[in-house]
Design a protein around this motif. Structure first.
Motif, short mmCIF file in Angstrom:
data_model
loop_
_atom_site.label_atom_id
_atom_site.label_comp_id
_atom_site.label_asym_id
_atom_site.label_seq_id
_atom_site.Cartn_x
_atom_site.Cartn_y
_atom_site.Cartn_z
N ASN A 340 22.34 44.63 14.24
CA ASN A 340 21.57 43.79 14.07
C ASN A 340 21.67 43.03 12.74
N VAL A 341 20.89 42.18 12.17
CA VAL A 341 21.63 41.28 10.85
C VAL A 341 21.99 41.92 9.84
N ARG A 342 21.48 43.25 9.49
CA ARG A 342 22.15 43.70 8.49
C ARG A 342 23.62 44.04 8.60
N ASP A 343 24.10 44.00 10.02
CA ASP A 343 25.68 44.25 9.94
C ASP A 343 26.42 43.00 9.61
N LEU A 344 25.85 41.78 9.59
CA LEU A 344 26.17 40.62 9.34
C LEU A 344 25.93 40.42 7.83
N ILE A 345 25.15 40.96 7.19
CA ILE A 345 24.93 41.11 5.88
C ILE A 345 26.29 41.97 5.28
N LYS A 346 26.54 43.03 5.66
CA LYS A 346 27.54 44.00 5.18
C LYS A 346 28.91 43.09 5.42
N VAL A 347 29.22 42.30 6.32
CA VAL A 347 30.17 41.56 6.45
C VAL A 347 30.27 40.40 5.33
N THR A 348 29.18 39.93 4.95
CA THR A 348 29.05 38.92 4.03
C THR A 348 29.32 39.34 2.57
N GLN A 349 28.73 40.57 2.35
CA GLN A 349 28.97 41.45 1.23
C GLN A 349 30.39 41.74 0.87
N GLY A 350 31.16 42.05 2.15
CA GLY A 350 32.45 42.28 1.88
C GLY A 350 33.38 41.29 1.41
N LEU A 351 32.89 40.18 1.85
CA LEU A 351 33.54 38.73 1.74
C LEU A 351 33.48 38.54 0.16
N LEU A 352 32.09 38.86 -0.26
CA LEU A 352 31.87 38.49 -1.67
C LEU A 352 32.42 39.62 -2.74
N GLN A 353 33.29 40.44 -2.26
CA GLN A 353 33.96 41.30 -3.35
C GLN A 353 35.36 40.32 -3.45
N ALA A 354 35.60 39.36 -3.00
CA ALA A 354 37.09 38.91 -3.03
C ALA A 354 37.23 38.31 -4.48
N ASN A 355 38.32 38.53 -4.96
CA ASN A 355 38.87 37.79 -6.24
C ASN A 355 39.58 36.64 -6.19
N GLU A 356 39.17 35.55 -6.97
CA GLU A 356 39.89 34.40 -6.88
C GLU A 356 41.29 34.33 -7.27
N THR A 357 41.79 35.39 -7.98
CA THR A 357 43.14 35.59 -8.26
C THR A 357 43.92 36.03 -7.14
N ASP A 358 43.44 36.83 -6.30
CA ASP A 358 44.12 37.46 -5.10
C ASP A 358 43.96 36.66 -3.81
N ILE A 359 42.73 36.06 -3.58
CA ILE A 359 42.66 35.14 -2.40
C ILE A 359 42.92 33.57 -2.74
N VAL A 360 43.83 33.13 -2.66
CA VAL A 360 44.35 31.85 -2.92
C VAL A 360 44.72 30.90 -1.77
N SER A 361 44.70 31.32 -0.54
CA SER A 361 45.23 30.60 0.54
C SER A 361 44.05 30.92 1.77
N LYS A 362 44.34 30.07 2.89
CA LYS A 362 43.52 30.42 3.99
C LYS A 362 43.94 31.57 4.74
N GLU A 363 45.28 31.83 4.76
CA GLU A 363 45.75 32.95 5.45
C GLU A 363 45.02 34.41 4.99
#
Length: 407
Positions: A340-363
């Motif tokens: 259900n939508v809760r699984d989609l929320i979990k994916v989004t919450q994982g993306l929101l744990q990213a750090n701007e100093t580590d994720i600097v490219s599209k890859e």
């Protein structure tokens, strides 16, 4: 009443930057990851109708599949109604946003003109007679209902609201339910019980159909709720007398009968105004999660190449979610294949744990995305063929949205 995606992201970034300047010493990540409900047309509609009914003491029941946001909508509207003058018809309230929509639209247009004028203020005459750099006559004031209603406060609006939440489970008893409700009430003359003076109480009952069914088919907590709605009170088992309850409204939420959830009796349902919340449309899901992801990326100053992936990340996640719901159906061997939508929320919450100093490219953002959807969906699959099918879904969507091919 519902802002565009980019406008809501920009507004959220401005608010988070303002909060950061006020709340010195609070980490930025904690400021931007606060839980908030992104308003869609359906959320505005159901919040308005539910609030209007509750303020008139009409019981309301929200039902729908798991993950459609029943509890979140109720908790959000209760928090807004609890604010000072939150139950009145004023700007920035649930009722005011609907009843005063035209007036607020005019005020928003005037504010936008003011912002445009501020941009030219440095190049024009700064004489005191000029306002915001525009040397014309006095600024037009659009009348609102707030000014007309000033000084004429109704008795309904003069009462503040209190809320209490009752979580039902299979082990909930009628005595526990009665004690939780009476705990918020004070004793009045005779056998009357009501909230403190100049206040109203709204009781939120979550998972209304969860109490276990007894041997003879009764559910004591639900019978207690029905007694309250029928007769307006409870029976005091200690002193053997009737207690009349006043100024208390009831709102409840429940999912359809399945598993431990039982079917509600018609004698109880007849008291409620029932709203069946539908599943979110694809457009609504894209709006909600693009606002969440976009606000996070903008407020944390990610690289432009990463911020531009916002829309495609959300579309790819929704596509994989729909494919999993369509092809990975629950079976007697795999009853846990329920998405259900809760699984989609979990994916989004994982993306929101990213750090701007580590994720600097599209890859790098795509590697994080692939990791999160694999963690949420793939790890639940127990069959080799199902896992291979998931990797096919992931590969196809990465190619369709990001032009990534298998290397």
């Amino acid at each position: 009443m519902v802002l565009s995606t980019q406008a809501l992201i920009t507004k959220g970034v401005q608010l988070s930057s303002l909060a950061g300047s006020i709340m010195s010493g609070t980490p930025k990540s904690k400021q931007t990851n606060q839980k908030s409900l992104v308003c869609t047309v359906d959320i505005v509609r159901y919040s308005f109708l539910t609030s209007l009914l509750l303020l008139n003491k009409c019981p309301v029941l929200l039902t729908g599949e798991s993950g459609v946001g029943k509890s979140a909508i109720i908790q959000e509207l209760l928090s807004k109604l609890q604010k000072p003058k939150g139950s009145s018809i004023q700007t920035k309230t649930i009722l005011g946003n609907v009843f005063l929509f035209n007036e607020m639209k005019h005020e928003s247009m005037v504010a936008d003109i003011g912002y445009l004028a501020d941009g030219f203020s440095e190049d024009v005459n700064t004489d005191p007679s000029c306002i915001d750099g525009v040397c014309s006559g006095p600024r037009m004031e659009f009348p609102t209902k707030d000014s007309a209603q000033a000084g004429t406060k109704s008795s309904q609006d003069s009462k503040e609201l209190q809320t209490t939440t009752v979580l039902f489970s299979t082990q909930t008893t009628s005595a526990q339910t009665q004690a939780q409700i009476l705990h918020k009430l004070v004793k009045r003359s005779g056998n009357r019980r009501s909230p403190p003076k100049y206040t109203k109480l709204i009781v939120f009952v979550d998972d209304l159909n969860m109490p276990a069914v007894e041997q003879y088919g009764a559910q004591p907590p639900l019978e207690l709720i029905r007694q309250f709605l029928d007769l307006g009170g409870f029976f005091d088992m200690k002193r053997l007398r009737w207690l009349r309850v006043e100024d208390v409204a009831l709102v409840a939420a429940c999912a359809p009968p399945s598993g431990a959830r039982s079917e509600l009796s018609q004698r109880l349902l007849k008291h409620f105004c029932i709203f069946n919340l539908p599943q979110h449309s694809t457009k609504a899901l894209q709006y909600i999660f693009q606002v969440k992801v976009g606000l996070f990326l903008e407020s944390n100053n990610f690289m432009p190449v990463v911020r531009r992936c916002r829309e495609l990340l959300v579309k790819a996640a929704i596509s994989i979610y729909y494919k999993m719901c369509r092809h990975m159906l629950p079976t007697p061997i795999n009853p846990h294949y329920t998405f259900n939508v809760r699984d989609l929320i979990k994916v989004t919450q994982g993306l929101l744990q990213a750090n701007e100093t580590d994720i600097v490219s599209k890859e790098q953002i795509l590697m994080l995305f692939a990791h999160e959807v694999t963690r949420v969906f793939h790890d639940r699959l127990s069959d080799v063929k199902d896992r291979q099918m998931f990797y096919t879904f992931l590969s196809d969507d990465l190619h369709n949205y990001f032009k990534v091919t298998e290397g």
